[in-house]
Write a protein that holds these residues in place. Structure first.
Motif, PDB file in Angstrom:
ATOM      1  N   ARG A   5       8.968  -3.777 -19.053  1.00 16.38           N
ATOM      2  CA  ARG A   5       8.446  -5.136 -19.142  1.00 16.38           C
ATOM      3  C   ARG A   5       8.902  -5.808 -20.424  1.00 16.38           C
ATOM      4  NH1 ARG A   5       2.616  -5.977 -17.140  1.00 16.38           N
ATOM      5  NH2 ARG A   5       2.436  -6.769 -19.222  1.00 16.38           N
ATOM      6  N   ASP A   6       8.984  -5.055 -21.525  1.00 19.90           N
ATOM      7  CA  ASP A   6       9.408  -5.632 -22.790  1.00 19.90           C
ATOM      8  C   ASP A   6      10.859  -6.075 -22.746  1.00 19.90           C
ATOM      9  OD1 ASP A   6       6.927  -5.220 -23.819  1.00 19.90           O
ATOM     10  OD2 ASP A   6       7.482  -3.535 -25.090  1.00 19.90           O
ATOM     11  N   GLN A   7      11.657  -5.398 -21.941  1.00 20.21           N
ATOM     12  CA  GLN A   7      13.071  -5.723 -21.872  1.00 20.21           C
ATOM     13  C   GLN A   7      13.368  -6.787 -20.828  1.00 20.21           C
ATOM     14  OE1 GLN A   7      14.380  -1.786 -20.987  1.00 20.21           O
ATOM     15  NE2 GLN A   7      14.900  -1.322 -23.118  1.00 20.21           N
ATOM     16  N   LYS A   8      12.462  -7.025 -19.904  1.00 21.52           N
ATOM     17  CA  LYS A   8      12.718  -7.967 -18.811  1.00 21.52           C
ATOM     18  C   LYS A   8      12.893  -9.394 -19.307  1.00 21.52           C
ATOM     19  CE  LYS A   8      10.835  -5.999 -14.641  1.00 21.52           C
ATOM     20  NZ  LYS A   8       9.835  -6.133 -13.601  1.00 21.52           N
ATOM     21  N   ALA A   9      12.026  -9.814 -20.214  1.00 20.62           N
ATOM     22  CA  ALA A   9      12.080 -11.222 -20.606  1.00 20.62           C
ATOM     23  C   ALA A   9      11.623 -11.405 -22.030  1.00 20.62           C
ATOM     24  CB  ALA A   9      11.192 -12.042 -19.678  1.00 20.62           C
ATOM     25  N   LEU A  10      12.402 -12.157 -22.752  1.00 23.27           N
ATOM     26  CA  LEU A  10      12.003 -12.630 -24.066  1.00 23.27           C
ATOM     27  C   LEU A  10      11.956 -14.146 -23.981  1.00 23.27           C
ATOM     28  CD1 LEU A  10      14.156 -10.425 -26.450  1.00 23.27           C
ATOM     29  CD2 LEU A  10      11.710 -10.276 -26.077  1.00 23.27           C
ATOM     30  N   VAL A  11      10.889 -14.731 -24.470  1.00 30.64           N
ATOM     31  CA  VAL A  11      10.711 -16.167 -24.358  1.00 30.64           C
ATOM     32  C   VAL A  11      10.443 -16.724 -25.743  1.00 30.64           C
ATOM     33  CG1 VAL A  11       9.267 -17.970 -23.341  1.00 30.64           C
ATOM     34  CG2 VAL A  11       9.787 -15.912 -22.030  1.00 30.64           C
ATOM     35  N   PHE A  12      10.978 -17.895 -26.014  1.00 33.13           N
ATOM     36  CA  PHE A  12      10.724 -18.531 -27.296  1.00 33.13           C
ATOM     37  C   PHE A  12       9.298 -19.038 -27.361  1.00 33.13           C
ATOM     38  CE2 PHE A  12      15.345 -18.927 -27.441  1.00 33.13           C
ATOM     39  CZ  PHE A  12      15.574 -18.555 -28.756  1.00 33.13           C
ATOM     40  N   LEU A  13       8.600 -18.688 -28.402  1.00 40.74           N
ATOM     41  CA  LEU A  13       7.301 -19.270 -28.739  1.00 40.74           C
ATOM     42  C   LEU A  13       7.462 -19.805 -30.148  1.00 40.74           C
ATOM     43  CD1 LEU A  13       4.583 -16.736 -27.529  1.00 40.74           C
ATOM     44  CD2 LEU A  13       5.197 -18.912 -26.540  1.00 40.74           C
ATOM     45  N   GLY A  14       7.557 -21.092 -30.275  1.00 41.71           N
ATOM     46  CA  GLY A  14       7.871 -21.663 -31.568  1.00 41.71           C
ATOM     47  C   GLY A  14       9.267 -21.230 -31.948  1.00 41.71           C
ATOM     48  N   GLU A  22       3.545  -9.141 -25.099  1.00 43.84           N
ATOM     49  CA  GLU A  22       2.877  -9.841 -26.204  1.00 43.84           C
ATOM     50  C   GLU A  22       2.275 -11.154 -25.726  1.00 43.84           C
ATOM     51  OE1 GLU A  22       5.583  -8.280 -29.961  1.00 43.84           O
ATOM     52  OE2 GLU A  22       6.244 -10.016 -28.816  1.00 43.84           O
ATOM     53  N   GLN A  23       3.006 -11.871 -24.880  1.00 48.32           N
ATOM     54  CA  GLN A  23       2.492 -13.130 -24.339  1.00 48.32           C
ATOM     55  C   GLN A  23       1.263 -12.881 -23.470  1.00 48.32           C
ATOM     56  OE1 GLN A  23       5.558 -15.931 -22.790  1.00 48.32           O
ATOM     57  NE2 GLN A  23       6.939 -14.281 -23.415  1.00 48.32           N
ATOM     58  N   GLU A  24       1.329 -11.850 -22.634  1.00 47.92           N
ATOM     59  CA  GLU A  24       0.176 -11.505 -21.795  1.00 47.92           C
ATOM     60  C   GLU A  24      -1.028 -11.162 -22.653  1.00 47.92           C
ATOM     61  OE1 GLU A  24       2.203  -9.671 -17.767  1.00 47.92           O
ATOM     62  OE2 GLU A  24       1.664  -8.307 -19.367  1.00 47.92           O
ATOM     63  N   ASN A  25      -0.812 -10.369 -23.681  1.00 48.88           N
ATOM     64  CA  ASN A  25      -1.922  -9.976 -24.552  1.00 48.88           C
ATOM     65  C   ASN A  25      -2.532 -11.186 -25.246  1.00 48.88           C
ATOM     66  OD1 ASN A  25      -1.685  -7.285 -23.873  1.00 48.88           O
ATOM     67  ND2 ASN A  25      -0.417  -6.767 -25.629  1.00 48.88           N
ATOM     68  N   GLU A  26      -1.698 -12.123 -25.660  1.00 53.26           N
ATOM     69  CA  GLU A  26      -2.204 -13.329 -26.314  1.00 53.26           C
ATOM     70  C   GLU A  26      -3.027 -14.169 -25.338  1.00 53.26           C
ATOM     71  OE1 GLU A  26      -3.262 -15.745 -29.227  1.00 53.26           O
ATOM     72  OE2 GLU A  26      -2.101 -13.914 -29.533  1.00 53.26           O
ATOM     73  N   LYS A  72      -1.632 -19.712 -16.747  1.00 52.36           N
ATOM     74  CA  LYS A  72      -0.435 -19.352 -17.516  1.00 52.36           C
ATOM     75  C   LYS A  72      -0.129 -17.863 -17.375  1.00 52.36           C
ATOM     76  CE  LYS A  72      -0.964 -22.824 -21.157  1.00 52.36           C
ATOM     77  NZ  LYS A  72      -1.261 -22.997 -22.592  1.00 52.36           N
ATOM     78  N   LEU A  73      -1.162 -17.050 -17.404  1.00 53.10           N
ATOM     79  CA  LEU A  73      -0.986 -15.605 -17.264  1.00 53.10           C
ATOM     80  C   LEU A  73      -0.413 -15.274 -15.892  1.00 53.10           C
ATOM     81  CD1 LEU A  73      -1.372 -12.724 -18.341  1.00 53.10           C
ATOM     82  CD2 LEU A  73      -3.741 -12.834 -17.526  1.00 53.10           C
ATOM     83  N   ARG A  74      -0.967 -15.865 -14.851  1.00 53.59           N
ATOM     84  CA  ARG A  74      -0.469 -15.618 -13.491  1.00 53.59           C
ATOM     85  C   ARG A  74       0.983 -16.072 -13.346  1.00 53.59           C
ATOM     86  NH1 ARG A  74      -3.035 -11.702 -11.227  1.00 53.59           N
ATOM     87  NH2 ARG A  74      -5.192 -12.128 -10.773  1.00 53.59           N
ATOM     88  N   LYS A  75       1.296 -17.231 -13.919  1.00 55.57           N
ATOM     89  CA  LYS A  75       2.668 -17.751 -13.856  1.00 55.57           C
ATOM     90  C   LYS A  75       3.626 -16.797 -14.557  1.00 55.57           C
ATOM     91  CE  LYS A  75       5.540 -21.651 -15.125  1.00 55.57           C
ATOM     92  NZ  LYS A  75       5.654 -22.839 -15.951  1.00 55.57           N
ATOM     93  N   LEU A  76       3.239 -16.326 -15.716  1.00 55.38           N
ATOM     94  CA  LEU A  76       4.064 -15.381 -16.466  1.00 55.38           C
ATOM     95  C   LEU A  76       4.283 -14.108 -15.662  1.00 55.38           C
ATOM     96  CD1 LEU A  76       5.469 -14.674 -19.162  1.00 55.38           C
ATOM     97  CD2 LEU A  76       3.262 -13.818 -19.956  1.00 55.38           C
ATOM     98  N   GLN A  77       3.240 -13.609 -15.043  1.00 59.14           N
ATOM     99  CA  GLN A  77       3.364 -12.394 -14.237  1.00 59.14           C
ATOM    100  C   GLN A  77       4.292 -12.594 -13.033  1.00 59.14           C
ATOM    101  OE1 GLN A  77      -0.821 -11.615 -13.539  1.00 59.14           O
ATOM    102  NE2 GLN A  77      -0.859 -10.064 -15.144  1.00 59.14           N
ATOM    103  N   ARG A  78       4.203 -13.766 -12.402  1.00 61.48           N
ATOM    104  CA  ARG A  78       5.101 -14.047 -11.266  1.00 61.48           C
ATOM    105  C   ARG A  78       6.551 -14.148 -11.716  1.00 61.48           C
ATOM    106  NH1 ARG A  78       0.998 -17.652  -9.843  1.00 61.48           N
ATOM    107  NH2 ARG A  78       2.175 -19.385 -10.731  1.00 61.48           N
ATOM    108  N   GLU A  79       6.787 -14.718 -12.893  1.00 62.63           N
ATOM    109  CA  GLU A  79       8.148 -14.900 -13.394  1.00 62.63           C
ATOM    110  C   GLU A  79       8.852 -13.584 -13.683  1.00 62.63           C
ATOM    111  OE1 GLU A  79       7.724 -17.466 -16.756  1.00 62.63           O
ATOM    112  OE2 GLU A  79       7.500 -19.270 -15.524  1.00 62.63           O
ATOM    113  N   VAL A  80       8.104 -12.574 -14.066  1.00 64.95           N
ATOM    114  CA  VAL A  80       8.742 -11.311 -14.450  1.00 64.95           C
ATOM    115  C   VAL A  80       8.690 -10.245 -13.357  1.00 64.95           C
ATOM    116  CG1 VAL A  80       8.426 -11.677 -16.904  1.00 64.95           C
ATOM    117  CG2 VAL A  80       6.692 -10.414 -15.623  1.00 64.95           C
ATOM    118  N   SER A  81       8.033 -10.553 -12.246  1.00 65.39           N
ATOM    119  CA  SER A  81       7.965  -9.536 -11.199  1.00 65.39           C
ATOM    120  C   SER A  81       9.082  -9.698 -10.192  1.00 65.39           C
ATOM    121  CB  SER A  81       6.619  -9.525 -10.506  1.00 65.39           C
ATOM    122  OG  SER A  81       6.230 -10.792 -10.091  1.00 65.39           O
TER     123      SER A  81
END
Length: 81
Positions: A5-14, A22-26, A72-81
């Protein structure tokens, strides 16, 4: 071997890169905090503290925040699955 999961997607936050985990945990922290605030508002309302209308308005706002973070969490999960 499939990527983690860590390698699947890196997204810019700021200006920082953030892993999906990390995004899911936040987002989970945000949802948890909003839920805590909802619980406090309900406690004040049940107790009959003065300012019931303010507590109800705050409760509505915190529920909305939690719902937004959940979407946002659901959207993030759909994007990486």
């Amino acid at each position: 071997m499939p990527p983690s999961r860590d390698q699947k997607a890196l997204v810019f936050l700021g200006a920082n890169l953030s892993t999906v985990e990390e995004q899911e945990n936040e987002l989970i922290k945000e949802i948890s905090f909003s839920a805590h605030l909802c619980q406090e508002m309900l406690r004040f309302i049940r107790r009959g503290d003065p300012g019931r209308d303010v507590f109800i308005s705050s409760l509505e706002e915190y529920l909305s925040d939690a719902s937004r973070s959940m979407r946002k969490l659901r959207k993030l999960q759909r994007e990486v699955s």
